[in-house]
Scaffold this motif. Structure first.
Motif, PDB file in Angstrom:
ATOM      1  N   SER A   1     -42.707  -0.497  24.985  1.00 45.10           N
ATOM      2  CA  SER A   1     -42.855  -1.946  24.890  1.00 45.10           C
ATOM      3  C   SER A   1     -41.500  -2.496  24.468  1.00 45.10           C
ATOM      4  N   PRO A   2     -40.911  -3.396  25.276  1.00 45.95           N
ATOM      5  CA  PRO A   2     -41.416  -3.963  26.531  1.00 45.95           C
ATOM      6  C   PRO A   2     -41.400  -2.941  27.661  1.00 45.95           C
ATOM      7  N   PRO A   3     -42.104  -3.251  28.774  1.00 46.42           N
ATOM      8  CA  PRO A   3     -42.227  -2.283  29.870  1.00 46.42           C
ATOM      9  C   PRO A   3     -40.922  -1.931  30.554  1.00 46.42           C
ATOM     10  N   ASN A   4     -39.921  -2.791  30.465  1.00 42.70           N
ATOM     11  CA  ASN A   4     -38.654  -2.503  31.132  1.00 42.70           C
ATOM     12  C   ASN A   4     -37.696  -1.696  30.257  1.00 42.70           C
ATOM     13  N   SER A   5     -38.195  -1.141  29.146  1.00 41.34           N
ATOM     14  CA  SER A   5     -37.352  -0.307  28.284  1.00 41.34           C
ATOM     15  C   SER A   5     -36.884   0.925  29.049  1.00 41.34           C
ATOM     16  N   SER A   6     -35.674   1.361  28.760  1.00 38.22           N
ATOM     17  CA  SER A   6     -35.197   2.599  29.370  1.00 38.22           C
ATOM     18  C   SER A   6     -36.045   3.763  28.870  1.00 38.22           C
ATOM     19  N   SER A   7     -36.042   4.853  29.599  1.00 41.48           N
ATOM     20  CA  SER A   7     -36.909   5.982  29.256  1.00 41.48           C
ATOM     21  C   SER A   7     -36.635   6.523  27.862  1.00 41.48           C
ATOM     22  N   ALA A   8     -35.393   6.450  27.407  1.00 39.36           N
ATOM     23  CA  ALA A   8     -35.052   6.979  26.085  1.00 39.36           C
ATOM     24  C   ALA A   8     -35.480   6.057  24.952  1.00 39.36           C
ATOM     25  N   ASP A   9     -35.857   4.809  25.282  1.00 37.19           N
ATOM     26  CA  ASP A   9     -36.168   3.812  24.255  1.00 37.19           C
ATOM     27  C   ASP A   9     -37.671   3.623  24.078  1.00 37.19           C
ATOM     28  N   PHE A  10     -38.401   4.725  23.961  1.00 42.98           N
ATOM     29  CA  PHE A  10     -39.840   4.636  23.697  1.00 42.98           C
ATOM     30  C   PHE A  10     -40.079   4.191  22.255  1.00 42.98           C
ATOM     31  N   ILE A  11     -41.289   3.682  21.988  1.00 43.04           N
ATOM     32  CA  ILE A  11     -41.637   3.405  20.588  1.00 43.04           C
ATOM     33  C   ILE A  11     -42.386   4.580  19.971  1.00 43.04           C
ATOM     34  N   GLY A  12     -42.939   5.441  20.815  1.00 43.38           N
ATOM     35  CA  GLY A  12     -43.645   6.602  20.314  1.00 43.38           C
ATOM     36  C   GLY A  12     -44.051   7.516  21.450  1.00 43.38           C
ATOM     37  N   TYR A  13     -44.568   8.679  21.092  1.00 49.14           N
ATOM     38  CA  TYR A  13     -44.987   9.625  22.121  1.00 49.14           C
ATOM     39  C   TYR A  13     -46.082  10.533  21.582  1.00 49.14           C
ATOM     40  N   LEU A  14     -46.849  11.089  22.526  1.00 46.25           N
ATOM     41  CA  LEU A  14     -47.886  12.075  22.244  1.00 46.25           C
ATOM     42  C   LEU A  14     -47.791  13.179  23.284  1.00 46.25           C
ATOM     43  N   PHE A  15     -48.021  14.398  22.896  1.00 48.23           N
ATOM     44  CA  PHE A  15     -48.069  15.484  23.859  1.00 48.23           C
ATOM     45  C   PHE A  15     -49.412  15.479  24.581  1.00 48.23           C
ATOM     46  N   LEU A  16     -49.366  15.722  25.887  1.00 52.90           N
ATOM     47  CA  LEU A  16     -50.612  15.745  26.654  1.00 52.90           C
ATOM     48  C   LEU A  16     -51.565  16.807  26.137  1.00 52.90           C
ATOM     49  N   SER A  17     -51.042  17.828  25.481  1.00 55.14           N
ATOM     50  CA  SER A  17     -51.888  18.879  24.925  1.00 55.14           C
ATOM     51  C   SER A  17     -52.774  18.373  23.790  1.00 55.14           C
ATOM     52  N   SER A  18     -52.577  17.112  23.368  1.00 58.57           N
ATOM     53  CA  SER A  18     -53.488  16.510  22.400  1.00 58.57           C
ATOM     54  C   SER A  18     -54.868  16.290  22.997  1.00 58.57           C
ATOM     55  N   SER A  19     -54.954  16.265  24.312  1.00 60.03           N
ATOM     56  CA  SER A  19     -56.240  16.105  25.000  1.00 60.03           C
ATOM     57  C   SER A  19     -56.881  17.473  25.202  1.00 60.03           C
ATOM     58  N   PRO A  20     -58.167  17.624  24.921  1.00 58.33           N
ATOM     59  CA  PRO A  20     -58.800  18.947  25.051  1.00 58.33           C
ATOM     60  C   PRO A  20     -58.823  19.489  26.482  1.00 58.33           C
ATOM     61  N   THR A  21     -58.649  18.622  27.484  1.00 55.54           N
ATOM     62  CA  THR A  21     -58.723  19.074  28.880  1.00 55.54           C
ATOM     63  C   THR A  21     -57.353  19.158  29.543  1.00 55.54           C
ATOM     64  N   TRP A  22     -56.287  19.166  28.755  1.00 51.75           N
ATOM     65  CA  TRP A  22     -54.941  19.050  29.313  1.00 51.75           C
ATOM     66  C   TRP A  22     -54.597  20.181  30.277  1.00 51.75           C
TER      67      TRP A  22
END
Length: 658
Positions: A62-83
């Motif tokens: 946020s905002p959506p036009n942020s560069s890929s390195a400028d995230f506000i946060g992240y989660l690993f997909l492995s947090s989902s039980p069906t990943w």
């Protein structure tokens, strides 16, 4: 003739893989795409991730036009039980940052892990080289009214300040009254804002840290009757109104004082980010909200003595913090003093030679600007920043609440003789009406006394002891509270490291920086630092606690009770009584130290309120368990000392595992 270039085997195989019916293209969707309120939850679903890896991750932008390195946060997909199937979903709350959100899925391989790009806890940040999928935008409903509502006292006892944030800065109002159905008084608001150019250093002034802070509104409700419950809402007909909140006005005729006090709390986030966030802050707010509910129609306030949000230049953390405290701060005044993580930067104006190990880059380039504009404390203290940024304010001030005179000071700006702050402290303490307020409590961020040793702060403590302690002792300050050290410690009545039998010619000190942050070792020496903390426990340290929590003051004109509440059970684990005569009584009974429920006919009201107000943080916190959290040690060692005889004989009684 145009030459024909034979395709390489690799490119042919790549094209064939795209045409193969077994190949799937990763996709990502978000529901809902329009969020009713800040803090509501969204579900992110994905599918088609080939050969899923534990390092595949979801970036939050946020905002959506942020560069890929400028995230506000992240989660690993492995947090989902069906990943492992290549499909999954995650459910998280989103805070309104006054721009839309977007989600992106990346592949990050072990060979690309770089120790040059690390978060605040020295964990490698995920790589953005391989983008797999990108969602559409997610936004918030318009017309929802303002956000981040919080109260504060003014210099007048018949007033209450309310501050909040809007997207556009248009004209907003405060409507208030003695009945929810008759809020017939109206107050206007002043509007403030700060810009990226006001920040003093990175990351606050860089694209990775800066986000639009919105417009900050500041209004004052006036001519309040004493000790009455007032109902209020903020907003406008055009932009929408907030929910109705209520508070109890101050009553100068009331002797009783109730305050909830702590330092170094921070905020929790439902994702990992560039800096450590503080899960325990959820429990701190939960138990304080319980206590406020139990008080019924008695006034109280919160005191947060430095290291407020721990944003450290990542602007959206402030938004997260104010959303988290709003269930408390919209009901009772929320008072603050400045800490190193709100202010310190390399070019700060006051930085004498002895202070170079003390004042560093802890503010993340904010140089006190968000702190100064997002809060408005009593008084008019300020210091210029030496840049285009507005002056730093909310540095030192005082007010009366019932039987106690509260004083706030700044450990980050000049407090030496000849400074405006020193003159304020001296004059304020000398002017206290001890008939009206027999107790005086001084609060600041960095401690004057602590057995954690804090070697880097030694030059500052030396000058606090030389110049400020004589003012405390001469003016019979009852209690001095400090943060910065992320543990609880209560000391004997002290004067120049000497325990006195009463608080008449000395001051009881306590360190209360245990509300959320956890950078301190337990109360045991470490092999690499055998001198940190002071060990064995020195004679002037009465109680050292190792669990997160907060402290409470309950006072009348005869007695002040100071207690320490643990977040793990919501119960009192240490307390001391200080009589108006100066006598200090260690130990406590549950009846004296605990706040009883004033609404006994509805004993579950408090717990229900806590659940509804903070539930999204608790649910969001479940996601965090699956990451490499670090830093939270279960089973802190708690040590206690207790006075067993009159005079200056302070003796240890037990060691307790919590």
């Amino acid at each position: 003739m145009i030459p024909v270039v034979a395709p390489t085997l690799l490119s042919v195989l790549y094209l064939l893989s795209l045409l193969s019916p077994s190949c799937s293209v990763p996709s990502i969707s978000v529901s809902p795409t329009t969020i009713p309120r800040s803090g509501d939850r969204v579900t992110i679903q994905w599918s088609g991730v080939e050969s899923p890896s534990k390092l595949d991750w979801l970036g939050i932008y946020s905002p959506p036009n942020s560069s890929s390195a400028d995230f506000i946060g992240y989660l690993f997909l492995s947090s989902s039980p069906t990943w492992q199937s290549g499909s999954g979903s995650l459910d998280i709350p989103l805070i309104d940052l006054r721009s839309n959100y977007e989600f992106r899925i990346f592949r990050w391989t072990e060979s690309e892990v770089s120790l040059r790009h690390k978060d605040h806890d020295q964990n490698p940040l995920p790589g953005t080289k391989h983008l797999l999928a990108q969602s559409g935008e997610v936004g918030f409903d318009p017309g929802r009214g303002p956000e981040q509502i919080h109260l504060a006292f003014t210099d007048r006892e018949d007033e209450m300040r309310v501050m909040f944030v809007t997207r556009d800065g248009k004209e907003n109002f405060v409507k208030y009254g003695l009945s929810e159905n008759q809020m017939d008084q109206t107050a206007g608001t002043q509007v403030m804002r700060y810009e990226r150019e006001d920040m003093c250093d990175s990351p606050a002034n860089e694209s990775v840290g800066w986000r639009d802070p919105g417009f900050i509104h500041d209004g004052v409700m006036t001519n309040l009757e004493k000790g009455q419950r007032y109902y209020y809402k903020v907003g406008s007909d055009l932009g929408g109104w907030s929910d109705v909140n209520s508070f109890i006005s101050r009553n100068e005729d009331l002797d009783e004082t109730v305050a909830f006090l702590f330092g170094d709390m921070g905020t929790a986030t439902p994702y990992r980010t560039f800096i450590r966030t503080q899960d325990e802050s959820i429990s701190t707010m939960k138990w304080i909200l319980r206590d406020i509910e139990n008080l019924g129609n008695k006034p109280s306030f919160v005191s947060h003595i430095g290291d407020i949000s721990y944003a450290r230049g990542y602007a959206w953390i402030w938004d997260n913090f104010f959303k988290q405290i709003e269930p408390v701060a919209s009901r009772v005044p929320y008072h603050v003093c400045i800490g190193n993580h709100e202010y310190d930067w390399p070019a700060q104006p006051w930085k004498p030679d002895w202070s170079y190990p003390v004042y560093n880059k802890d503010g993340g380039g904010e140089c006190g600007v968000p702190y100064s504009l997002r809060f408005h404390m009593p008084g008019n203290s300020s210091e210029p920043t030496g840049t285009r940024a507005p002056a730093t304010r909310n540095l030192y001030y005082s007010f009366d609440m019932g039987a106690v005179h509260f004083v706030y000071i700044s450990s980050e700006t000049n407090f030496l003789p000849g400074s405006s702050q020193y003159d304020f402290i001296k004059h304020d303490l000398e002017s206290v009406n001890r008939t009206k307020t027999p107790f005086v409590v001084v609060q600041g961020h960095r401690p004057m006394y602590t057995s954690s040793h804090e070697i880097r702060d030694a030059p500052l403590r030396e000058r606090m002891l030389k110049h400020l302690e004589p003012l405390l002792v001469k003016n019979k300050v009852t209690l001095a509270l400090w943060g910065h050290v992320h543990r609880y410690e209560r000391l004997c009545p002290l004067n120049n490291f000497t325990c006195e039998s009463t608080a008449m010619n000395s001051t009881v000190h306590a360190v209360i920086g245990m509300a959320g942050q956890d950078w301190q070792p337990i109360w045991e020496p470490r092999p690499d630092h055998p001198d940190v903390p002071v060990f064995p426990q020195p004679i002037w340290s009465i109680y050292r606690g190792g669990v997160f929590g907060y402290s409470r003051i309950v006072a009348n004109k005869e007695k002040l009770t100071f207690s320490y509440v643990g977040n793990h059970d919501g119960e009192v684990h240490d307390a001391v009584e200080i009589l108006a005569s100066g006598q200090v009584i260690n130990g406590f009974s549950a009846d004296d130290a605990n706040i009883k429920n004033a609404n006994a006919e509805t004993p579950t009201a408090s717990s229900e309120m806590v659940g509804s107000s903070l539930s999204w943080y608790v649910k969001g916190g479940a996601v965090l368990v699956l990451g490499a959290l670090g830093g939270y040690i279960l089973g802190y060692l708690t040590r206690g000392r207790k006075e067993t005889a009159p005079g200056k004989n302070w003796t240890p009684v037990n060691n307790q595992e919590v």
